[in-house]
Design a protein around this motif. Structure first.
Motif, PDB file in Angstrom:
ATOM      1  N   VAL A 110       0.826  -1.268  -0.183  1.00 13.89           N
ATOM      2  CA  VAL A 110      -0.042  -0.160   0.009  1.00 13.89           C
ATOM      3  C   VAL A 110       0.838   0.971  -0.603  1.00 13.89           C
ATOM      4  CG1 VAL A 110      -1.292   1.705   1.277  1.00 13.89           C
ATOM      5  CG2 VAL A 110      -1.971  -0.823   0.934  1.00 13.89           C
ATOM      6  N   SER A 111       1.789   0.865   1.114  1.00 15.93           N
ATOM      7  CA  SER A 111       2.877   2.457   0.542  1.00 15.93           C
ATOM      8  C   SER A 111       3.887   3.010  -0.145  1.00 15.93           C
ATOM      9  CB  SER A 111       3.441   2.370   1.859  1.00 15.93           C
ATOM     10  OG  SER A 111       4.486   3.750   2.484  1.00 15.93           O
ATOM     11  N   SER A 112       4.363   1.365  -0.371  1.00 14.18           N
ATOM     12  CA  SER A 112       5.285   1.874  -2.299  1.00 14.18           C
ATOM     13  C   SER A 112       4.132   1.940  -3.276  1.00 14.18           C
ATOM     14  CB  SER A 112       5.494   0.250  -2.346  1.00 14.18           C
ATOM     15  OG  SER A 112       4.146  -0.711  -2.640  1.00 14.18           O
ATOM     16  N   LEU A 113       2.961   1.713  -3.364  1.00 18.06           N
ATOM     17  CA  LEU A 113       2.068   2.072  -4.601  1.00 18.06           C
ATOM     18  C   LEU A 113       1.909   3.774  -4.495  1.00 18.06           C
ATOM     19  CD1 LEU A 113      -0.675  -1.125  -5.021  1.00 18.06           C
ATOM     20  CD2 LEU A 113       1.337  -0.249  -6.364  1.00 18.06           C
ATOM     21  N   ALA A 114       1.847   3.937  -2.517  1.00 18.54           N
ATOM     22  CA  ALA A 114       1.297   5.188  -2.910  1.00 18.54           C
ATOM     23  C   ALA A 114       2.424   6.233  -3.076  1.00 18.54           C
ATOM     24  CB  ALA A 114       0.547   5.237  -1.270  1.00 18.54           C
ATOM     25  N   LYS A 115       3.462   5.697  -2.762  1.00 17.05           N
ATOM     26  CA  LYS A 115       4.465   6.595  -3.469  1.00 17.05           C
ATOM     27  C   LYS A 115       4.764   6.576  -4.709  1.00 17.05           C
ATOM     28  CE  LYS A 115       9.066   8.195  -2.326  1.00 17.05           C
ATOM     29  NZ  LYS A 115       8.933   9.404  -1.652  1.00 17.05           N
ATOM     30  N   LEU A 116       4.499   5.483  -5.761  1.00 16.64           N
ATOM     31  CA  LEU A 116       5.310   5.280  -6.613  1.00 16.64           C
ATOM     32  C   LEU A 116       4.533   5.952  -7.309  1.00 16.64           C
ATOM     33  CD1 LEU A 116       6.271   3.448  -9.740  1.00 16.64           C
ATOM     34  CD2 LEU A 116       3.793   2.221  -9.189  1.00 16.64           C
ATOM     35  N   THR A 117       2.951   6.353  -7.278  1.00 16.24           N
ATOM     36  CA  THR A 117       2.213   7.285  -7.762  1.00 16.24           C
ATOM     37  C   THR A 117       2.236   8.607  -7.610  1.00 16.24           C
ATOM     38  OG1 THR A 117      -0.230   7.243  -6.119  1.00 16.24           O
ATOM     39  CG2 THR A 117       0.192   5.941  -7.913  1.00 16.24           C
ATOM     40  N   GLN A 118       3.255   8.960  -6.499  1.00 12.18           N
ATOM     41  CA  GLN A 118       3.649  10.451  -6.038  1.00 12.18           C
ATOM     42  C   GLN A 118       4.936  11.050  -7.008  1.00 12.18           C
ATOM     43  OE1 GLN A 118       4.150  10.672  -2.001  1.00 12.18           O
ATOM     44  NE2 GLN A 118       4.336  13.317  -2.006  1.00 12.18           N
ATOM     45  N   GLU A 119       5.454   9.897  -6.778  1.00 13.60           N
ATOM     46  CA  GLU A 119       6.323  10.122  -7.746  1.00 13.60           C
ATOM     47  C   GLU A 119       6.590  10.408  -9.112  1.00 13.60           C
ATOM     48  OE1 GLU A 119       9.377  11.509  -6.175  1.00 13.60           O
ATOM     49  OE2 GLU A 119       8.841  10.688  -4.590  1.00 13.60           O
ATOM     50  N   LEU A 120       5.514   9.393  -9.519  1.00 13.45           N
ATOM     51  CA  LEU A 120       5.452   9.306 -11.067  1.00 13.45           C
ATOM     52  C   LEU A 120       4.926  10.874 -11.541  1.00 13.45           C
ATOM     53  CD1 LEU A 120       4.827   5.704 -12.090  1.00 13.45           C
ATOM     54  CD2 LEU A 120       6.843   7.186 -12.084  1.00 13.45           C
ATOM     55  N   SER A 121       3.401  11.507 -10.537  1.00 11.79           N
ATOM     56  CA  SER A 121       3.026  12.895 -10.640  1.00 11.79           C
ATOM     57  C   SER A 121       3.791  13.972 -10.919  1.00 11.79           C
ATOM     58  CB  SER A 121       2.180  12.391  -9.896  1.00 11.79           C
ATOM     59  OG  SER A 121       1.601  13.588 -10.493  1.00 11.79           O
ATOM     60  N   LYS A 122       5.320  13.510 -10.095  1.00 15.23           N
ATOM     61  CA  LYS A 122       5.786  14.921 -10.211  1.00 15.23           C
ATOM     62  C   LYS A 122       6.616  14.486 -11.414  1.00 15.23           C
ATOM     63  CE  LYS A 122       6.384  15.298  -4.524  1.00 15.23           C
ATOM     64  NZ  LYS A 122       7.220  15.082  -3.450  1.00 15.23           N
ATOM     65  N   LEU A 123       7.199  13.987 -11.560  1.00 12.49           N
ATOM     66  CA  LEU A 123       8.012  12.939 -12.249  1.00 12.49           C
ATOM     67  C   LEU A 123       7.598  13.863 -13.687  1.00 12.49           C
ATOM     68  CD1 LEU A 123      10.483  10.088 -11.610  1.00 12.49           C
ATOM     69  CD2 LEU A 123      10.873  12.174 -11.665  1.00 12.49           C
ATOM     70  N   THR A 124       6.428  13.208 -14.038  1.00  8.61           N
ATOM     71  CA  THR A 124       5.385  13.284 -15.508  1.00  8.61           C
ATOM     72  C   THR A 124       4.697  14.513 -15.317  1.00  8.61           C
ATOM     73  OG1 THR A 124       3.761  12.176 -14.463  1.00  8.61           O
ATOM     74  CG2 THR A 124       5.514  11.022 -15.843  1.00  8.61           C
ATOM     75  N   GLY A 125       4.295  14.754 -14.314  1.00  7.60           N
ATOM     76  CA  GLY A 125       2.982  16.023 -14.844  1.00  7.60           C
ATOM     77  C   GLY A 125       2.726  15.895 -14.820  1.00  7.60           C
ATOM     78  N   LYS A 126       1.555  14.658 -14.758  1.00  3.95           N
ATOM     79  CA  LYS A 126       0.529  14.617 -15.389  1.00  3.95           C
ATOM     80  C   LYS A 126      -1.014  13.871 -13.267  1.00  3.95           C
ATOM     81  CE  LYS A 126       1.800  11.571 -19.222  1.00  3.95           C
ATOM     82  NZ  LYS A 126       0.877  12.364 -20.344  1.00  3.95           N
TER      83      LYS A 126
END
Length: 603
Positions: A472-488
């Motif tokens: 759960v924590s890793s998926l939350a972190k994954l979506t957060q980081e990818l959102s910052k990196l891609t701007g989506k």
């Protein structure tokens, strides 16, 4: 033959005549009973009318008597005053009681509580006057008891005299209204009796035209039919002799057929309630059935298990009209397992008399062979699956270890060096300021891109949250980081507050599957919004990845195995199989894509 036909016709005719006459007499009797009931009901209603009128008239007399007694007590004073006072109290109480019974009804006097609107209005008008006279008379008696002055009683006497006339006038109206309503009831009773008389005449006319007259015609037709039946009976007797000869031949054929069935087929005849009518010899030997068991039902002979007996009795009850065919397993008294291919066929013996024909084939040997083939296939399949899982697990485990090592090296070595390079370049001071500034800005941007790429690579290789905190924590972190990196806009929702830790191999595969689905949405779908939803039940973990991208045709992509997108979907399907899960893909071109991962939760 002729005489018997005539007797049968006469019996039918007399039976029908009795029914018709009984119906006619019953109709007349019901009409008389109903009419009497209505008449008696109206008479009972009118019995209380005379009593009510009498009580109403009596109320006028009692009011006048009260006035008379009051005047005597006021103007005449003698030794009998106390006796007259007591008498006045009794008359006043009777007057009040009767007035209350007339107004509100009384069960003991059979006075109705419900009144007409006119009477209710009259009682409403007379009630203040009645109360005034009653209260004033009570006050007058109290003054006499307390021996107050005559002047005070004079005023009370005057009030009683003033209201007495109005009371008598209103009571006259009430008596008149009671009399008028009683007359209306009598008129209504007369009208009802006329209606009943007319209805009775109508019933008699209808019975004449629709019962007695048609009955006469029916008797005439019946006699004609009897004459015709006599001729048919003579012909039938001749045909019966021929049929008798045919029947004897059929019996012989049936005996031969029965002998063949007894010794070759597994068959049985049972009644709709499951009782055995007859069972073939071969079937009886197979089930160890003897004549001493003749009182048992077929289900009890078939199996000794009570649950199976109940199930088979229910099957007989439900399928006795439509029939049934299927395979059943039984265990005989020798504890030997027997498989039967059973057919249940409904047979109509006579009208409303049904039997069930049970025909069976012993398929025990075929079942044994079939189960042996299934066992061998299952063993081979299970062995192959286990081998494949072991190989796949090792591959995935080695891949993860290698990626973890590479991630550590990149993060601790290259990332730190490039960061140092960025700070060193920022401190450069050259003579050619214009070119130096352009070069420095270019190097700054390049170093930032390198650092960004290194961080993305290390994060994709092995997120520390997965081993430390779970999926759960890793998926939350994954979506957060990818959102910052891609701007989506990439959002994560834990809809059912899932907080369990799973096997490390399962968590790694769930993470990679979700990561692959998000990367596909970013890389191929050209989506701006991606939503990741996690939910669970007692036995299933579900992850849904939705995007608003351009979508695709699932069937066409599945066929393109060599394409990059086709291989990505294939890898997801293979990876989900490692953890015994399933993947579902739904996409509409131009609207978006949904990918669902369902993974079983082992307890």
């Amino acid at each position: 033959m002729k005489k018997s036909n005539q007797e049968a016709a006469e019996k039918i005719t007399f039976k029908n005549l009795r029914r018709l006459y009984f119906f006619a007499l019953l109709t007349i009797a019901l009409t008389i009973i109903i009419s009497q009931f209505l008449v008696q009901y109206n008479l009972n209603q009118q019995l209380s009318d005379s009593k009510i009128i009498n009580f109403s008239g009596k109320q006028r007399m009692l009011s006048q008597k009260i006035v008379k007694e009051v005047l005597i007590l006021h103007y005449v004073s003698d030794s009998a005053t106390a006796k007259k006072t007591s008498h006045l109290k009794e008359v006043l109480e009777i007057w009040k009681k009767n007035q209350n019974a007339l107004k509100n009804g009384s069960d003991s006097l059979a006075f109705p509580k419900e009144k007409s609107e006119t009477l209710s209005k009259l009682y409403l008008e007379i009630n203040p006057i009645f109360n005034k006279i009653a209260q004033t008379t009570d006050s007058f008696l109290l003054n006499l008891q307390q021996k107050k002055s005559a002047s005070e009683n004079q005023k009370l006497v005057q009030i009683i005299l003033e209201n007495e006339g109005v009371f008598l006038s209103k009571m006259n109206q009430i008596v008149t209204q009671y009399d008028l309503e009683a007359h209306e009831k009598v008129t209504e009773q007369r009208r009802i009796e006329y209606w009943i008389f007319g209805f009775t005449l109508l019933v008699l006319l209808l019975e004449f035209f629709f019962i007695f007259k048609p009955t006469n015609k029916k008797i005439e037709r019946l006699i004609a039919q009897l004459l015709s039946s006599e001729k048919k009976a003579l012909k039938l007797a001749y045909d019966t002799e021929i049929i008798s000869e045919i029947k004897e031949n059929s019996v012989k054929e049936l005996k031969s057929l029965n002998y063949a069935m007894e010794n070759t087929l597994l068959y049985c005849r049972i009644s709709p309630d499951g009782s055995i009518i007859h069972i073939g010899e071969k079937f009886a030997k197979l089930l160890n059935y003897t004549k001493f068991l003749s009182n048992k039902k077929f289900s009890e002979v078939l199996t000794e298990d009570e649950k199976e007996q109940v199930n088979f009795d229910r099957l007989i009850f439900e399928k006795q009209r439509s029939g049934w065919q299927g395979e059943i397993k039984i265990v005989n008294k020798d504890e030997k397992e027997i498989w039967l291919d059973l057919s249940m066929v409904p047979v109509m013996i006579k009208k409303d008399e049904l039997e069930l024909l049970i025909v069976c084939f012993n398929i025990t040997e075929r079942k044994k062979a079939q189960r042996e083939v299934e066992r061998l296939n299952l063993e081979n399949t299970t062995e192959k699956i286990n081998q494949q899982k072991i190989i796949s697990s090792k591959i995935v485990e080695n891949q993860e270890n290698e990626q973890n090592r590479i991630a550590k090296e990149i993060h601790d070595g290259i990332g730190q060096m490039l960061t140092g390079l960025k700070f060193s370049l920022e401190s450069i001071n050259l003579d050619d300021r214009e070119k130096s500034e352009q070069k420095i800005e270019y190097l700054k941007k390049l170093s930032l891109d390198i650092i960004k790429g290194v961080r993305t690579a290390t994060f994709n290789l092995m997120p520390p949250e997965l081993s430390d905190h779970g999926i759960v924590s890793s998926l939350a972190k994954l979506t957060q980081e990818l959102s910052k990196l891609t701007g989506k806009e990439i959002l994560f929702y834990n809809k059912t507050d899932f907080d369990q830790r799973l096997d490390s191999l399962i968590e790694i595969n769930i993470y990679r599957l979700t990561q692959e689905a998000i990367n596909n949405a970013i890389k191929y779908a050209e989506s701006s919004h991606i939503i990741v939803q996690l939910s669970h039940s007692e036995t299933l973990l579900s992850i849904i990845v939705d995007d608003n991208g351009k979508g695709f045709n699932v069937n066409s992509v599945n066929k393109k195995r060599n394409s990059e997108s086709g291989m990505g979907l294939l890898f997801m399907k293979e990876r989900i199989q490692y953890i015994n899960g399933r993947v579902f893909m739904n996409s509409i071109p131009g609207e978006g894509t949904r990918i669902t991962f369902n993974i079983p939760i082992l307890k």
